[in-house]
Design a protein around this motif. Structure first.
Motif, PDB file in Angstrom:
ATOM      1  N   ASN A  94      28.190  44.679  42.996  1.00 29.79           N
ATOM      2  CA  ASN A  94      29.591  44.600  43.388  1.00 29.79           C
ATOM      3  C   ASN A  94      29.800  44.012  44.780  1.00 29.79           C
ATOM      4  OD1 ASN A  94      30.673  45.852  40.991  1.00 29.79           O
ATOM      5  ND2 ASN A  94      29.848  47.780  41.747  1.00 29.79           N
ATOM      6  N   VAL A  95      28.801  44.122  45.644  1.00 31.20           N
ATOM      7  CA  VAL A  95      28.923  43.566  46.991  1.00 31.20           C
ATOM      8  C   VAL A  95      29.266  42.077  46.934  1.00 31.20           C
ATOM      9  CG1 VAL A  95      27.586  42.994  49.061  1.00 31.20           C
ATOM     10  CG2 VAL A  95      27.458  45.290  48.095  1.00 31.20           C
ATOM     11  N   ALA A  96      28.770  41.391  45.910  1.00 34.18           N
ATOM     12  CA  ALA A  96      28.990  39.946  45.781  1.00 34.18           C
ATOM     13  C   ALA A  96      30.076  39.596  44.770  1.00 34.18           C
ATOM     14  CB  ALA A  96      27.690  39.251  45.390  1.00 34.18           C
ATOM     15  N   ALA A  97      30.825  40.575  44.295  1.00 36.45           N
ATOM     16  CA  ALA A  97      31.769  40.330  43.201  1.00 36.45           C
ATOM     17  C   ALA A  97      32.849  39.326  43.577  1.00 36.45           C
ATOM     18  CB  ALA A  97      32.405  41.644  42.755  1.00 36.45           C
ATOM     19  N   LEU A  98      33.359  39.382  44.794  1.00 39.22           N
ATOM     20  CA  LEU A  98      34.444  38.486  45.171  1.00 39.22           C
ATOM     21  C   LEU A  98      33.949  37.049  45.329  1.00 39.22           C
ATOM     22  CD1 LEU A  98      36.286  40.871  47.664  1.00 39.22           C
ATOM     23  CD2 LEU A  98      36.663  40.544  45.211  1.00 39.22           C
ATOM     24  N   ARG A  99      32.715  36.878  45.783  1.00 37.01           N
ATOM     25  CA  ARG A  99      32.108  35.551  45.799  1.00 37.01           C
ATOM     26  C   ARG A  99      31.861  35.075  44.368  1.00 37.01           C
ATOM     27  NH1 ARG A  99      28.788  33.854  49.831  1.00 37.01           N
ATOM     28  NH2 ARG A  99      30.412  34.838  51.113  1.00 37.01           N
ATOM     29  N   GLY A 100      31.466  36.006  43.510  1.00 34.90           N
ATOM     30  CA  GLY A 100      31.245  35.663  42.107  1.00 34.90           C
ATOM     31  C   GLY A 100      32.518  35.229  41.407  1.00 34.90           C
ATOM     32  N   LEU A 101      33.670  35.681  41.918  1.00 37.94           N
ATOM     33  CA  LEU A 101      34.943  35.237  41.361  1.00 37.94           C
ATOM     34  C   LEU A 101      35.247  33.806  41.761  1.00 37.94           C
ATOM     35  CD1 LEU A 101      37.728  35.762  39.987  1.00 37.94           C
ATOM     36  CD2 LEU A 101      38.520  36.543  42.235  1.00 37.94           C
ATOM     37  N   ALA A 131      32.136  40.466  31.099  1.00 39.17           N
ATOM     38  CA  ALA A 131      32.516  40.462  32.508  1.00 39.17           C
ATOM     39  C   ALA A 131      32.427  39.054  33.091  1.00 39.17           C
ATOM     40  CB  ALA A 131      31.626  41.418  33.290  1.00 39.17           C
ATOM     41  N   LYS A 132      31.339  38.353  32.798  1.00 40.74           N
ATOM     42  CA  LYS A 132      31.197  36.975  33.285  1.00 40.74           C
ATOM     43  C   LYS A 132      32.338  36.106  32.777  1.00 40.74           C
ATOM     44  CE  LYS A 132      26.126  37.105  33.431  1.00 40.74           C
ATOM     45  NZ  LYS A 132      24.881  36.540  32.853  1.00 40.74           N
ATOM     46  N   SER A 133      32.694  36.268  31.526  1.00 42.33           N
ATOM     47  CA  SER A 133      33.778  35.485  30.945  1.00 42.33           C
ATOM     48  C   SER A 133      35.091  35.723  31.682  1.00 42.33           C
ATOM     49  CB  SER A 133      33.937  35.832  29.460  1.00 42.33           C
ATOM     50  OG  SER A 133      35.018  35.125  28.884  1.00 42.33           O
ATOM     51  N   ARG A 134      35.342  36.986  32.050  1.00 42.38           N
ATOM     52  CA  ARG A 134      36.589  37.274  32.757  1.00 42.38           C
ATOM     53  C   ARG A 134      36.577  36.667  34.157  1.00 42.38           C
ATOM     54  NH1 ARG A 134      39.920  42.874  34.113  1.00 42.38           N
ATOM     55  NH2 ARG A 134      41.787  41.743  34.754  1.00 42.38           N
ATOM     56  N   TYR A 135      35.437  36.745  34.849  1.00 42.82           N
ATOM     57  CA  TYR A 135      35.363  36.126  36.177  1.00 42.82           C
ATOM     58  C   TYR A 135      35.612  34.620  36.071  1.00 42.82           C
ATOM     59  CZ  TYR A 135      33.770  40.255  38.712  1.00 42.82           C
ATOM     60  OH  TYR A 135      33.713  41.492  39.309  1.00 42.82           O
ATOM     61  N   HIS A 136      35.022  33.966  35.092  1.00 49.31           N
ATOM     62  CA  HIS A 136      35.209  32.518  34.931  1.00 49.31           C
ATOM     63  C   HIS A 136      36.665  32.192  34.595  1.00 49.31           C
ATOM     64  CE1 HIS A 136      31.059  31.522  35.450  1.00 49.31           C
ATOM     65  NE2 HIS A 136      30.646  32.137  34.350  1.00 49.31           N
ATOM     66  N   HIS A 137      37.261  32.964  33.701  1.00 50.33           N
ATOM     67  CA  HIS A 137      38.651  32.729  33.302  1.00 50.33           C
ATOM     68  C   HIS A 137      39.601  32.923  34.488  1.00 50.33           C
ATOM     69  CE1 HIS A 137      42.133  32.579  30.616  1.00 50.33           C
ATOM     70  NE2 HIS A 137      42.594  33.647  31.254  1.00 50.33           N
ATOM     71  N   THR A 138      39.373  33.974  35.264  1.00 54.88           N
ATOM     72  CA  THR A 138      40.243  34.240  36.410  1.00 54.88           C
ATOM     73  C   THR A 138      40.056  33.172  37.487  1.00 54.88           C
ATOM     74  OG1 THR A 138      40.087  36.601  35.938  1.00 54.88           O
ATOM     75  CG2 THR A 138      40.960  35.983  38.084  1.00 54.88           C
ATOM     76  N   ARG A 139      38.832  32.676  37.646  1.00 52.35           N
ATOM     77  CA  ARG A 139      38.594  31.594  38.612  1.00 52.35           C
ATOM     78  C   ARG A 139      39.407  30.363  38.246  1.00 52.35           C
ATOM     79  NH1 ARG A 139      33.709  30.499  37.544  1.00 52.35           N
ATOM     80  NH2 ARG A 139      32.900  32.234  38.770  1.00 52.35           N
ATOM     81  N   GLN A 140      39.466  30.040  36.962  1.00 54.90           N
ATOM     82  CA  GLN A 140      40.250  28.889  36.525  1.00 54.90           C
ATOM     83  C   GLN A 140      41.722  29.071  36.863  1.00 54.90           C
ATOM     84  OE1 GLN A 140      39.322  28.632  32.351  1.00 54.90           O
ATOM     85  NE2 GLN A 140      37.225  27.935  32.700  1.00 54.90           N
ATOM     86  N   ALA A 141      42.222  30.292  36.703  1.00 56.19           N
ATOM     87  CA  ALA A 141      43.618  30.558  37.063  1.00 56.19           C
ATOM     88  C   ALA A 141      43.834  30.426  38.571  1.00 56.19           C
ATOM     89  CB  ALA A 141      44.014  31.952  36.581  1.00 56.19           C
ATOM     90  N   LEU A 142      42.877  30.926  39.348  1.00 52.23           N
ATOM     91  CA  LEU A 142      42.984  30.826  40.800  1.00 52.23           C
ATOM     92  C   LEU A 142      42.973  29.373  41.272  1.00 52.23           C
ATOM     93  CD1 LEU A 142      40.785  33.570  42.524  1.00 52.23           C
ATOM     94  CD2 LEU A 142      43.103  32.891  43.150  1.00 52.23           C
ATOM     95  N   ALA A 143      42.162  28.566  40.642  1.00 57.74           N
ATOM     96  CA  ALA A 143      42.046  27.161  41.048  1.00 57.74           C
ATOM     97  C   ALA A 143      43.363  26.425  40.881  1.00 57.74           C
ATOM     98  CB  ALA A 143      40.945  26.482  40.231  1.00 57.74           C
ATOM     99  N   GLN A 144      44.211  26.890  39.964  1.00 59.51           N
ATOM    100  CA  GLN A 144      45.502  26.258  39.731  1.00 59.51           C
ATOM    101  C   GLN A 144      46.633  26.899  40.519  1.00 59.51           C
ATOM    102  OE1 GLN A 144      45.649  23.478  37.806  1.00 59.51           O
ATOM    103  NE2 GLN A 144      43.415  23.719  37.674  1.00 59.51           N
ATOM    104  N   ALA A 145      46.330  27.987  41.210  1.00 59.12           N
ATOM    105  CA  ALA A 145      47.376  28.742  41.921  1.00 59.12           C
ATOM    106  C   ALA A 145      47.545  28.217  43.341  1.00 59.12           C
ATOM    107  CB  ALA A 145      47.026  30.222  41.935  1.00 59.12           C
ATOM    108  N   GLY A 146      48.740  27.813  43.690  1.00 56.75           N
ATOM    109  CA  GLY A 146      48.992  27.362  45.056  1.00 56.75           C
ATOM    110  C   GLY A 146      49.314  28.501  45.992  1.00 56.75           C
ATOM    111  N   ARG A 147      49.797  29.639  45.421  1.00 52.65           N
ATOM    112  CA  ARG A 147      50.222  30.778  46.227  1.00 52.65           C
ATOM    113  C   ARG A 147      49.629  32.058  45.636  1.00 52.65           C
ATOM    114  NH1 ARG A 147      56.198  28.826  44.999  1.00 52.65           N
ATOM    115  NH2 ARG A 147      55.010  28.622  43.039  1.00 52.65           N
ATOM    116  N   VAL A 148      48.948  32.812  46.478  1.00 54.31           N
ATOM    117  CA  VAL A 148      48.263  34.040  46.036  1.00 54.31           C
ATOM    118  C   VAL A 148      48.809  35.220  46.827  1.00 54.31           C
ATOM    119  CG1 VAL A 148      46.055  35.244  45.853  1.00 54.31           C
ATOM    120  CG2 VAL A 148      46.171  32.777  45.418  1.00 54.31           C
TER     121      VAL A 148
END
Length: 394
Positions: free
Chosen positions: A47-54, A124-141
């Motif tokens: 979990n220490v690396a989870a946010l980098r993994g996202l 879990a890996k699938s969710r991290y990858h899917h959420t990363r794709q959403a983040l890449a398209q997000a201009g505002r977080v």
């Protein structure tokens, strides 16, 4: 050991939970006694690396490390403990394990992405990858929570997508609450400001965002102050909860209203002789961090060995001073370590002092390590090698 429904042969030690503290104590115990490590996940999750993994696809696989080489004598049993009393552990499968000693190491739940919310590593890996794709398209977080997770996630997002607009909202009066210094918080605020990350304190949203956390979807939310914020995705960065709902019998008397467990100085549950607890689930006043859970492990292992050898004085655990290594991306962040010189060898201490002198760094005198040293301590590698080695997965 053959596992089957009903009662099993009596085991010397059952370790319930395969997180940071669980794997550390199981490995220590494995050297001198029979141990069964009970964990529902199919892999250890770093979990220490989870946010980098996202945010970084090259890191996602680093989060999931196999258990199969952790123990040489003992057994890792993939199952969930649903009931634990003073002498046995009952599993979701219906199996009951009778134990001479029990170590509770079930940790805490936390909203995704700081922790994976599924037992299956592929899902879990699938969710991290899917959420990363959403983040890449997000201009505002929008991030709700200005604790370590909120700040670290903001730093990781900025490192991956520098043009993304990030706003952090927290109802508290300061970032990273706890026993840290104002100078430490000021250094973090300085770096956040330099990165263009906005932090709004002392207020909260009037209503829950209309989209699910971590899901793409533009919305506008209103703060209690009346200000309106528009975001394309949001994350909940607060709300950890200790996992102790499985306690039964006399063990329930050690459970406080907040779910944490009262333990004695030797890390036994209050009123128990053979049941220990470590990590996030304990009510010890100290930061709930991976390193803290790992520090509990040798104390418990030594005490169980003493009890197995016929008794004697038990080792007391002494919490250290407040401290935290808080990266803001691979190359930013700050570390609060007022007693840092006591935690490193003299040569390393001399190197750090010389480094600070050459750079005119005045933070070190206040027990604070700046961005470059924080990056070297954790930000670049996120301790993945340390835990891979512990699991013999390196």
């Amino acid at each position: 050991m053959t596992h089957q429904k009903g009662n099993l042969m009596r085991t010397t030690v059952a370790v319930v939970g395969g997180g940071y503290g669980g794997i550390a104590v199981a490995k220590e115990l494995d050297a001198f006694t029979d141990v069964v490590l009970i964990e529902p996940r199919d892999t250890f999750v770093h979990n220490v690396a989870a946010l980098r993994g996202l945010t970084d696809p090259q890191w996602t696989d680093h989060l999931f490390l196999p258990y199969d080489r952790l123990l040489t004598r003992g057994t890792v049993l993939r199952d969930l403990a649903v009931r634990v009393d003073a002498a046995s552990v009952t599993l979701r499968s219906g199996t009951r394990i009778d134990a001479g000693h029990i170590v509770l190491a079930t940790g805490s739940a936390y909203p995704f992405p700081a922790k994976a919310d599924t037992e299956d590593s592929a899902a879990a890996k699938s969710r991290y990858h899917h959420t990363r794709q959403a983040l890449a398209q997000a201009g505002r977080v929008l991030l709700l929570g200005a604790g370590p997770v909120g700040l670290e996630l903001a730093g990781e997002i900025k490192a991956a997508w520098p043009d993304t607009s990030i706003t952090i909202v927290d109802p508290g009066p300061e970032i990273v609450s706890g026993g840290y210094s104002g100078a430490f918080r000021a250094e973090l605020r300085r770096q956040l400001d330099a990165m263009g990350i906005r932090v709004i304190l002392g207020t909260r949203l009037r209503e829950q965002p209309p989209t699910a956390a971590g899901t793409a979807g533009t919305f506008t939310a209103t703060l209690q102050s009346g200000e309106r914020l528009t975001a394309d995705i949001w994350f909940r960065c607060f709300g950890g909860a200790p996992a102790t709902g499985y306690l039964a019998g006399d063990l329930t008397t050690a459970r406080r209203p907040d779910g944490r467990l009262t333990v004695t100085a030797d890390l036994r549950l209050a009123g128990q002789q053979r049941v220990f607890a470590l990590g996030d689930i304990t009510a010890i006043e100290e930061p709930k961090q991976a390193g803290t859970a790992v520090a509990h492990a040798p104390v418990i292992a030594a005490n169980i060995r003493t009890l197995l050898d016929g008794g004697g004085p038990l080792t007391a655990y002494r919490p250290g001073p407040p401290g935290i290594v808080l990266p803001l991306g691979p190359h930013g962040g700050a570390t609060y370590a007022p007693n840092w010189e006591e935690q490193v060898d003299p040569a390393t201490a001399a190197h750090i002092r010389q480094h600070a002198k050459e750079r005119g760094d005045t933070l070190l005198a206040q027990g604070i390590l700046g961005a470059e040293l924080t990056s070297q301590l954790k930000g670049e590698h996120l301790n993945v090698g340390e835990y891979a080695a512990l699991l013999n997965a390196a």
